[in-house]
Design a protein around this motif. Sequence first.
Motif, PDB file in Angstrom:
ATOM      1  N   ALA A 189      69.393  48.833  50.628  1.00 51.76           N
ATOM      2  CA  ALA A 189      68.343  47.885  50.247  1.00 51.76           C
ATOM      3  C   ALA A 189      68.307  47.638  48.738  1.00 51.76           C
ATOM      4  O   ALA A 189      67.730  46.661  48.281  1.00 51.76           O
ATOM      5  N   ARG A 190      68.950  48.527  47.965  1.00 44.61           N
ATOM      6  CA  ARG A 190      68.968  48.343  46.508  1.00 44.61           C
ATOM      7  C   ARG A 190      69.604  47.012  46.144  1.00 44.61           C
ATOM      8  O   ARG A 190      69.209  46.352  45.208  1.00 44.61           O
ATOM      9  N   ALA A 191      70.597  46.628  46.919  1.00 45.42           N
ATOM     10  CA  ALA A 191      71.333  45.403  46.603  1.00 45.42           C
ATOM     11  C   ALA A 191      70.655  44.154  47.173  1.00 45.42           C
ATOM     12  O   ALA A 191      71.098  43.036  46.914  1.00 45.42           O
ATOM     13  N   TYR A 192      69.597  44.358  47.958  1.00 48.16           N
ATOM     14  CA  TYR A 192      69.003  43.214  48.653  1.00 48.16           C
ATOM     15  C   TYR A 192      67.492  43.424  48.708  1.00 48.16           C
ATOM     16  O   TYR A 192      66.977  43.973  49.690  1.00 48.16           O
ATOM     17  N   PRO A 193      66.778  43.013  47.661  1.00 45.19           N
ATOM     18  CA  PRO A 193      65.340  43.285  47.578  1.00 45.19           C
ATOM     19  C   PRO A 193      64.566  42.712  48.766  1.00 45.19           C
ATOM     20  O   PRO A 193      64.934  41.662  49.300  1.00 45.19           O
ATOM     21  N   ILE A 194      63.492  43.381  49.137  1.00 54.62           N
ATOM     22  CA  ILE A 194      62.641  42.963  50.252  1.00 54.62           C
ATOM     23  C   ILE A 194      62.195  41.505  50.090  1.00 54.62           C
ATOM     24  O   ILE A 194      62.171  40.747  51.052  1.00 54.62           O
ATOM     25  N   SER A 195      61.849  41.117  48.853  1.00 58.93           N
ATOM     26  CA  SER A 195      61.360  39.751  48.626  1.00 58.93           C
ATOM     27  C   SER A 195      62.422  38.730  49.073  1.00 58.93           C
ATOM     28  O   SER A 195      62.113  37.741  49.726  1.00 58.93           O
ATOM     29  N   LEU A 196      63.659  39.018  48.730  1.00 57.09           N
ATOM     30  CA  LEU A 196      64.745  38.098  49.086  1.00 57.09           C
ATOM     31  C   LEU A 196      65.015  38.129  50.601  1.00 57.09           C
ATOM     32  O   LEU A 196      65.238  37.093  51.244  1.00 57.09           O
ATOM     33  N   LEU A 197      64.943  39.337  51.162  1.00 64.97           N
ATOM     34  CA  LEU A 197      65.149  39.485  52.610  1.00 64.97           C
ATOM     35  C   LEU A 197      64.109  38.662  53.378  1.00 64.97           C
ATOM     36  O   LEU A 197      64.437  37.932  54.324  1.00 64.97           O
ATOM     37  N   LEU A 198      62.845  38.749  52.940  1.00 66.38           N
ATOM     38  CA  LEU A 198      61.783  38.023  53.651  1.00 66.38           C
ATOM     39  C   LEU A 198      61.908  36.511  53.443  1.00 66.38           C
ATOM     40  O   LEU A 198      61.614  35.717  54.339  1.00 66.38           O
ATOM     41  N   LYS A 199      62.386  36.146  52.266  1.00 66.38           N
ATOM     42  CA  LYS A 199      62.617  34.705  52.001  1.00 66.38           C
ATOM     43  C   LYS A 199      63.690  34.190  52.972  1.00 66.38           C
ATOM     44  O   LYS A 199      63.562  33.130  53.573  1.00 66.38           O
ATOM     45  N   ASP A 200      64.739  34.988  53.151  1.00 69.18           N
ATOM     46  CA  ASP A 200      65.807  34.602  54.089  1.00 69.18           C
ATOM     47  C   ASP A 200      65.280  34.542  55.529  1.00 69.18           C
ATOM     48  O   ASP A 200      65.724  33.726  56.327  1.00 69.18           O
ATOM     49  N   CYS A 201      64.325  35.439  55.868  1.00 68.34           N
ATOM     50  CA  CYS A 201      63.738  35.424  57.215  1.00 68.34           C
ATOM     51  C   CYS A 201      62.940  34.144  57.428  1.00 68.34           C
ATOM     52  O   CYS A 201      62.967  33.548  58.502  1.00 68.34           O
ATOM     53  N   ARG A 202      62.208  33.736  56.372  1.00 67.90           N
ATOM     54  CA  ARG A 202      61.438  32.488  56.471  1.00 67.90           C
ATOM     55  C   ARG A 202      62.374  31.324  56.704  1.00 67.90           C
ATOM     56  O   ARG A 202      62.142  30.488  57.585  1.00 67.90           O
ATOM     57  N   SER A 203      63.472  31.241  55.931  1.00 61.53           N
ATOM     58  CA  SER A 203      64.374  30.086  56.151  1.00 61.53           C
ATOM     59  C   SER A 203      65.067  30.201  57.502  1.00 61.53           C
ATOM     60  O   SER A 203      65.350  29.194  58.143  1.00 61.53           O
ATOM     61  N   TYR A 204      65.290  31.433  57.965  1.00 61.10           N
ATOM     62  CA  TYR A 204      65.896  31.602  59.295  1.00 61.10           C
ATOM     63  C   TYR A 204      64.997  30.965  60.352  1.00 61.10           C
ATOM     64  O   TYR A 204      65.454  30.241  61.226  1.00 61.10           O
ATOM     65  N   PHE A 205      63.679  31.211  60.216  1.00 61.44           N
ATOM     66  CA  PHE A 205      62.731  30.623  61.177  1.00 61.44           C
ATOM     67  C   PHE A 205      62.730  29.098  61.052  1.00 61.44           C
ATOM     68  O   PHE A 205      62.751  28.369  62.053  1.00 61.44           O
ATOM     69  N   GLU A 206      62.742  28.609  59.804  1.00 62.40           N
ATOM     70  CA  GLU A 206      62.717  27.150  59.621  1.00 62.40           C
ATOM     71  C   GLU A 206      63.961  26.496  60.195  1.00 62.40           C
ATOM     72  O   GLU A 206      63.907  25.440  60.813  1.00 62.40           O
TER      73      GLU A 206
END
Length: 305
Positions: A189-206
């Motif tokens: 997770a060090r290489a992929y911050p939670i904020s970015l992960l959740l942003k990607d989840c939002r676009s995944y839903f969109e």
Amino acid sequence: TVLPKAWRQRLKEQGVTIGRLQEVHRLTAHDGTKKILLSTDDNETIEAVGIPTEKRLTICLSSQIGCSMGCIFCATGKGGYQRSLAVHEIMTQIISLREAFDRRPSHVVFMGMGEPLLNIESVLDAIHCLNHDLGISQRRITLSTVGVKNTLPKLVELAQKRLGSVQFTLAISLHAPNQTLREKLVPSARAYPISLLLKDCRSYFELTGRRVSFEYILLGNLNDQIHHAEQLASLINGLHSHVNLIPYNPIEGENFQRPSQSQIVLFKSILESRGISATVRASRGLDKDAACGQLRRQYLQTKFK
Ligand code: SAH
Ligand code: SF4
């Protein structure tokens, strides 16, 4: 044997192997859950699990041998990474389990060994085969990932190309409500911050219209307290999602605690009171050896003793 014999012979002469990987070990639990180990051509072992209920036969597939992500509670992660699986090595798992149960699998989860997003092409090819050759619709397939930077947009694009549309469920192994704790449990997770992960989840839903599911392993006193539940609810508030709570299955060599039933219920109720839909993963047979990658690790340990 559905192929003409002469053709099979020709393929053999050209060096193509036909047939299934050999099953080298099997465990069956009192509730019918079966775990199998298959041996590959290069003498590695692959773990796969079948979980039956009256209405469903869920197959848990591995996408890699070992895993490079190193989650501290995971038996697969402890054993390091060997290699990714080819599509036939993924499909052979479900075909062997179909035979072992003498029953058609109804659901598939990529929750066995390995990180599916580090083997996207073979996993998508396998999903295509599951649809077209075994008649398992995408809606009955779940792909579980701990998250790999820059791969979620690529997954959508490749899945649209390969499958026509994205209908399978994406499960994100979140496990912590903040970055600091997540890095402790999930070093990648060090290489992929939670904020970015959740942003990607939002676009995944969109992009797909599919609700994301979050997996959250409950480790006693580490991430299972009331303030963790409250923080988790705020973190994913507004995201179209569902939380699947997974009580920790003890693995050899680690001293994490499995939370008490009342703590699990409390955690779930805090999420629900804040409008987050949540379920607790039911414990199944083979509890002693249930956690992902454990059977393979035990098998390798006895083999090389
Ligand atoms: N690499 C992917 C998919 C395989 S792991 C991922 O991490 O999502 C599938 C699930 O098994 C993950 O959610 C993981 O958290 C869970 N798991 C691993 N070890 C476990 C353990 N000891 N007890 C309970 N769940 C475990
Ligand atoms: Fe890999 Fe998943 Fe295990 Fe983490 S939990 S080490 S990502 S298999």
